[in-house]
Design a protein around this motif. Sequence first.
Motif, short mmCIF file in Angstrom:
data_model
loop_
_atom_site.label_atom_id
_atom_site.label_comp_id
_atom_site.label_asym_id
_atom_site.label_seq_id
_atom_site.Cartn_x
_atom_site.Cartn_y
_atom_site.Cartn_z
N MET A 23 0.83 -1.21 0.00
CA MET A 23 0.00 0.00 0.00
C MET A 23 0.87 1.26 0.00
O MET A 23 0.58 2.22 -0.73
N LEU A 24 1.92 1.25 0.80
CA LEU A 24 2.81 2.42 0.85
C LEU A 24 3.53 2.62 -0.48
O LEU A 24 3.68 3.75 -0.95
N ARG A 25 3.97 1.52 -1.09
CA ARG A 25 4.65 1.64 -2.38
C ARG A 25 3.69 2.14 -3.46
O ARG A 25 4.04 2.98 -4.29
N LEU A 32 0.18 9.66 -3.60
CA LEU A 32 -1.01 9.68 -2.75
C LEU A 32 -0.60 9.85 -1.29
O LEU A 32 0.43 9.32 -0.85
N ASP A 33 -1.40 10.56 -0.56
CA ASP A 33 -1.14 10.80 0.86
C ASP A 33 -1.96 9.80 1.67
O ASP A 33 -3.19 9.88 1.70
N ILE A 34 -1.29 8.85 2.32
CA ILE A 34 -2.01 7.88 3.14
C ILE A 34 -1.36 7.80 4.52
O ILE A 34 -0.33 8.43 4.77
N ALA A 35 -1.93 7.00 5.40
CA ALA A 35 -1.46 6.91 6.77
C ALA A 35 -0.08 6.27 6.86
O ALA A 35 0.42 5.69 5.89
N SER A 39 -0.06 2.99 11.43
CA SER A 39 -1.51 3.21 11.38
C SER A 39 -2.16 2.24 10.40
O SER A 39 -3.25 1.69 10.66
N LEU A 40 -1.51 2.02 9.25
CA LEU A 40 -2.07 1.09 8.26
C LEU A 40 -2.18 -0.32 8.83
O LEU A 40 -3.15 -1.03 8.56
N LYS A 41 -1.19 -0.74 9.61
CA LYS A 41 -1.24 -2.06 10.24
C LYS A 41 -2.47 -2.18 11.14
O LYS A 41 -3.17 -3.20 11.14
N THR A 42 -2.76 -1.11 11.88
CA THR A 42 -3.95 -1.10 12.73
C THR A 42 -5.23 -1.12 11.89
O THR A 42 -6.17 -1.86 12.18
N TYR A 43 -5.24 -0.30 10.83
CA TYR A 43 -6.41 -0.25 9.96
C TYR A 43 -6.72 -1.63 9.38
O TYR A 43 -7.88 -2.08 9.37
N ARG A 52 -13.77 -1.64 11.63
CA ARG A 52 -13.66 -0.40 10.89
C ARG A 52 -14.06 -0.68 9.45
O ARG A 52 -13.75 -1.73 8.89
N SER A 53 -14.76 0.27 8.82
CA SER A 53 -15.16 0.12 7.43
C SER A 53 -14.05 0.64 6.52
O SER A 53 -13.39 1.63 6.83
N VAL A 54 -13.86 -0.06 5.39
CA VAL A 54 -12.89 0.40 4.40
C VAL A 54 -13.46 1.62 3.68
O VAL A 54 -14.52 1.54 3.08
N THR A 55 -12.79 2.73 3.77
CA THR A 55 -13.29 3.95 3.10
C THR A 55 -13.02 3.87 1.61
O THR A 55 -12.21 3.06 1.13
N ASP A 56 -13.69 4.73 0.87
CA ASP A 56 -13.48 4.77 -0.58
C ASP A 56 -12.02 5.04 -0.93
O ASP A 56 -11.48 4.49 -1.89
N ARG A 57 -11.40 5.89 -0.13
CA ARG A 57 -10.00 6.26 -0.38
C ARG A 57 -9.10 5.04 -0.35
O ARG A 57 -8.26 4.83 -1.24
N TYR A 58 -9.25 4.20 0.67
CA TYR A 58 -8.39 3.03 0.78
C TYR A 58 -8.88 1.88 -0.10
O TYR A 58 -8.07 1.07 -0.55
N ALA A 59 -10.17 1.82 -0.34
CA ALA A 59 -10.69 0.78 -1.25
C ALA A 59 -10.11 0.96 -2.65
O ALA A 59 -9.81 -0.02 -3.35
N SER A 60 -9.91 2.22 -3.06
CA SER A 60 -9.36 2.49 -4.40
C SER A 60 -7.90 2.05 -4.51
O SER A 60 -7.38 1.87 -5.61
N ILE A 61 -7.23 1.86 -3.37
CA ILE A 61 -5.86 1.34 -3.35
C ILE A 61 -5.88 -0.18 -3.26
O ILE A 61 -5.13 -0.88 -3.95
#
Length: 375
Positions: A23-25, A32-35, A39-43, A52-61
């Motif tokens: 995801m970071l790569r 893109l600006d992400i956590a 934080s991503l490990k927690t998400y 937690r629901s997957v938001t559109d922002r992270y779903a697109s990744i």
Amino acid sequence: MSNGLKGARTGRGWSQDRLVYEMLRFAEQRLLDIASAASLKTYISEWENGRRSVTDRYASILRPLLGVSDTELRGAAHLEEVQVDGYSDLLSRIDAAGSLSESLVPSFLAQTELLRTMDRQMGAAGLVDQMAGHLAAMEEALTFAVLPGARKPIAVALAGASTLAAWQALDAGAVDRAWRTYEVAKKAARDADSPLYLAHAMGEQAYVLAEAGRPRLAIELTREAQCTHPERQSPRLRAWLAATEAELCAADGQEAEARAALDRASSLLPDDGELRDPDMLSIFLNTDHLARWRGNVLMKLGDGAAMDELYNSLGGADESFVRASSGLHCDLAQAHMARGELDDARAHLQKARLLANRTGSVRYRRRVELLTGHL
């Protein structure tokens, strides 16, 4: 949601840490600006556990990374339906479909061709969103196209694109999506009155059955495809279907039937030097491709002649067929294993693994791991 994300991640053989890294790569390559990684490990843990629901922002990744649709990732979206006058809404959709210019169907076909080329060279994982939108546009157009003259060309375009999308889903390990998309392809082919596209969809769908553990049913489906108005099928399609039957019979240990089907494929294939069927661009088959197929069948039958066929195919392989090359190296590894040549087998498995990873092919990754377990 939890089963979708976790299943897609583990199906690709990734740990949660690997998913964070990918995801970071992905974000870095696209600015893109992400956590943060922590934080991503927690998400990810919370997404997979349903906290937690997957938001559109992270779903697109996540969708292109894992090669899944939005529904497979997080379940059917809960969209609010706007209540409008039924007839007005219907007529507006019919008018929109009726306004399709003759140039739009060629645009659909051109988009399918672009997606097919990208899939062949880079794999299907990153094309899920594009393919889903492409199919949705054609299904919408077909649903509200009234007259047969308007429906048929759209249905032909949808049938071709759906078989591609279904094969991509199978390669990504999304078996249910693959099966359902083949059903869309078959329905579109019937709407188009096209035995070619119907038979092709049936032939590819047989692989879903075979890989699900129903080889005899898969063979029956392939034979039914060959009986679907054969007088209206092109010679190259008939050769493709015969080669498909040969492969499925070989995998089931039906040697005589496999050899007979392989001979039939050779006799049916036009000796015209062409790679693709002019009547059906979904079919890629010439003498070199059939030689590769023959090597696969002979390998499954334990025939020593498989090695020469496979190496000849490797020498003349089209480099743009990246995912198919992974399968060829798997075949060579298996052939070497049968002869006790384990170092050669390991070398080909390494190449197969690299190509499968490059294209994100869950299907070939599984085959590589299965073969590796027998070394």
